[in-house]
Design a protein around this motif. Sequence first.
Motif: not given
Length: 397
Positions: A8-30
């Motif tokens: 459960r903790a491992a799956a949650g970690a991968f969900f967390f990283v996916q959100g981190l990377c996706f939003a981190g890229l979108l926030a740098q689009v400008p």
Amino acid sequence: MGTERRARAAAGAFFFVQGLCFAGLLAQVPTLQRGLGISDAELTLVLLVVPVVAGAGSVLAGHLAPRTGSAWLLRVAGPLVAVAVLTTAFAPSALVLYPVVAVVGLLLGVVDATMNMQGVAVQRRYGRSLLNSFHGCWSVGGILGALAAVLAHGLGWSLAGGLALVAVVGVAVDLAAAPFLDARADGPTSSPAGPVPVVAAVPVPWRPVLLVGTAVAIVYLADSAVSSWSTKYVADVLAAADAVAPLGLAAYLGCQLVGRLAADTVVDRVGPRRTVVVGGTVGAAGLLLVAVAPTPSVAVLGFGATGLGLSVVVPLAFSVAGALDRTGVAVARVNVFNYVGFVLGAAVVGGVAELADLRWAFAVPAVLALGVVALAPAFRPATSDAHRGEVAGTPPR
């Protein structure tokens, strides 16, 4: 910590990283746009590459997972997403950026599908609703990804430095969590006669996939509208100050997180169908409130209600898919509707805003959100079967 808790903790970690990377890229689009000197029209095409190719990545995951297992795919693709996000900072031109973001999209699609397969497997072992909490981990990662961009700008870091911060954290978390993923969730297992599938291959029915998938597409259409247009709507249509305009998106994301963290308890008490009915109704009411809002504060309240209500739909759709088969194929198919909704949202909302105005652009998803309520019965049978039978090891009906 037991095996189930580690999974459960491992799956949650991968969900967390996916959100981190996706939003981190979108926030740098400008910043990326300014660095390459590309126009808004060209940027739109670049961004559309991601969901289109991500759909192909999800299909690929659905094809490979029954053979390799979702855990193996996620161990490989998860860290690669973080690396691919970082490589966008080194694209020397828009021409090179296209294939780079195509790789990002492909990997995002694979990870989106396989992390939900893992989430479904963990939920099956626990015998109660958990997928909302996993998507809550994604929301936490998304918020921190956006804040990472704010931090990088505040420190005067380059685009590469800002994305490196996200990438390093993402790779480290994924590698630490990878050994604890549920390798028994799907894919081949061993026997004296050689590798055999965990569950005999059976046709995945398309009707329930299409029904819950349509609800997913509607939610992501609304999500695309809020993510892309909420700040502009509050600033331009409602004449809010620059410091107030982003509060609409902040309210949406914050309430989305609250909804996901609380929804599993609600699902276990009242069932998935009622949860979707209430969530869809609240989401539609929130969007309607945004469309008729006379002041910025009312619009912010509407955006918050939208995030709170619609937050429950997508995790429950994956629960239905996970109950349809244990190979991950149905999960991957439902995941494709994520990207369909995103693309339709960009086209429909942007088109309505161009032809009419932004009030009408939010009225359209408000009406469509009522479709989620109409589709709520599709969330009951498969999910209920999952809760009654899968914990005991019997295949879903």
